[in-house]
Design an enzyme around this catalytic site. Sequence first.
Site, PDB file in Angstrom:
ATOM      1  N   LYS A 193      47.022  32.671  39.025  1.00 54.02           N
ATOM      2  CA  LYS A 193      45.526  33.116  39.289  1.00 54.02           C
ATOM      3  C   LYS A 193      44.831  32.175  38.485  1.00 54.02           C
ATOM      4  CE  LYS A 193      42.109  36.587  38.720  1.00 54.02           C
ATOM      5  NZ  LYS A 193      41.970  38.040  38.036  1.00 54.02           N
ATOM      6  N   LYS A 247      47.851  33.567  34.193  1.00 57.05           N
ATOM      7  CA  LYS A 247      46.283  33.826  34.454  1.00 57.05           C
ATOM      8  C   LYS A 247      45.678  33.032  33.644  1.00 57.05           C
ATOM      9  CE  LYS A 247      42.709  37.092  34.709  1.00 57.05           C
ATOM     10  NZ  LYS A 247      42.338  38.610  34.708  1.00 57.05           N
TER      11      LYS A 247
HETATM   12  C1  PBG Z   1      40.582  41.097  35.049  1.00 62.19           C
HETATM   13  C2  PBG Z   1      40.269  40.383  36.204  1.00 62.19           C
HETATM   14  C3  PBG Z   1      39.337  39.348  36.444  1.00 62.19           C
HETATM   15  C4  PBG Z   1      39.612  39.082  38.054  1.00 62.19           C
HETATM   16  C5  PBG Z   1      40.442  39.877  38.353  1.00 62.19           C
HETATM   17  N1  PBG Z   1      40.845  40.793  37.172  1.00 62.19           N
HETATM   18  C6  PBG Z   1      38.309  38.730  35.681  1.00 62.19           C
HETATM   19  C7  PBG Z   1      38.712  38.068  34.490  1.00 62.19           C
HETATM   20  O1  PBG Z   1      39.929  37.837  33.906  1.00 62.19           O
HETATM   21  O2  PBG Z   1      37.691  37.558  33.771  1.00 62.19           O
HETATM   22  C8  PBG Z   1      38.890  37.797  38.720  1.00 62.19           C
HETATM   23  C9  PBG Z   1      39.093  38.051  40.017  1.00 62.19           C
HETATM   24  C10 PBG Z   1      38.163  37.025  40.723  1.00 62.19           C
HETATM   25  O3  PBG Z   1      37.428  36.175  40.015  1.00 62.19           O
HETATM   26  O4  PBG Z   1      38.129  37.000  41.920  1.00 62.19           O
HETATM   27  N2  PBG Z   1      40.359  42.593  35.299  1.00 62.19           N
END
Ligand code: PBG
Length: 312
Positions: A233, A181
């Site tokens: 992601k 991520k």
């Molecule tokens: C954290 C989380 C995030 C997203 C999903 N889970 C935000 C982040 O890490 O800042 C982002 C998902 C998206 O932008 O569609 N719980």
Amino acid sequence: MRDLVSETHVVPSDLIWPLFVKEGLTEPRPIESMPGVFQHGPESLLAEIDAAVAAGLRAVMLFGVPKKKDETGSEARNPEGVLSRAVSSAKQRAQGRLLVVADLCLDEFTSHGHCGVLDSSGLVDNDATLELYVEMAVVLAEAGADVLGLSGMMDNQVLSVRDALDKAGHQDVAILAYSAKYASNFYGPFRDAVNSELKGDRKSYQQDFRNRKEATKEALIDIEQGADIVMVKPALAYLDIISDVAAISEAPVAGYVVSGEYAMVELAAQRGLINREQTISEVLHSVKRAGAQIICSYWAKEYAERYQIENH
Ligand code: PBG
């Protein structure tokens, strides 16, 4: 001829549909930064569960937005909290026809908007956060979650959560690990979706977009620790990463087309610059072509509904 020789097919059962549930809502509320996406109350959530089943989807992923946020995100560990209640009502409604994935992270629940608790210098404290994830995991499993989406990017989160689930008798609850991520600008609109209070960034725990090798390393660690699915992601700006992870992973690979990637397509389509439906299809196919057999997407229901019509 093109159909006959086409290599990549995205079908509804490949998709996970993320849904937002906000405490205290009685009607769905549009998320301004994500046209077409809503925060749900308890009733509209159930309507979306029905719609997901009818469209042939197999999985939804729930995010909870509590009324009360605090330093440690205590609502995340409340069995009566917004997320656990949403999980149990979605499960009941789905009657085994849909997997219910619950997001396991603290950022929707903390007053500072970080994915973990902070130490005295204001940095996220990895190990103290793991203790809270473990508690949250058990609460969500008791609520009926089939899968937990570990999105916090803490080191050893898969190991800790797997161990805690097993000890609590939840051997069957699976782990979807957000293994790679990235600290991404593409999460911008999501912050609006979960009413995040985040100031600053997540660079002390999420990956640097200049790096590639780190991603496979993280995925291998998560698999070793018991991840059932590994996720990359964002997806669209990270197709090389999906391809790398798919090449080495013995676990299924997922890609998450995030809020900013969604919004880019929606806003460009609103301006008449692209063909919306065809672009959605192209985005989803590109993520699958890169190697993700599972795709998390805000377009999941719409795509699945269209797929059903076009294939009958
Ligand atoms: C954290 C989380 C995030 C997203 C999903 N889970 C935000 C982040 O890490 O800042 C982002 C998902 C998206 O932008 O569609 N719980």
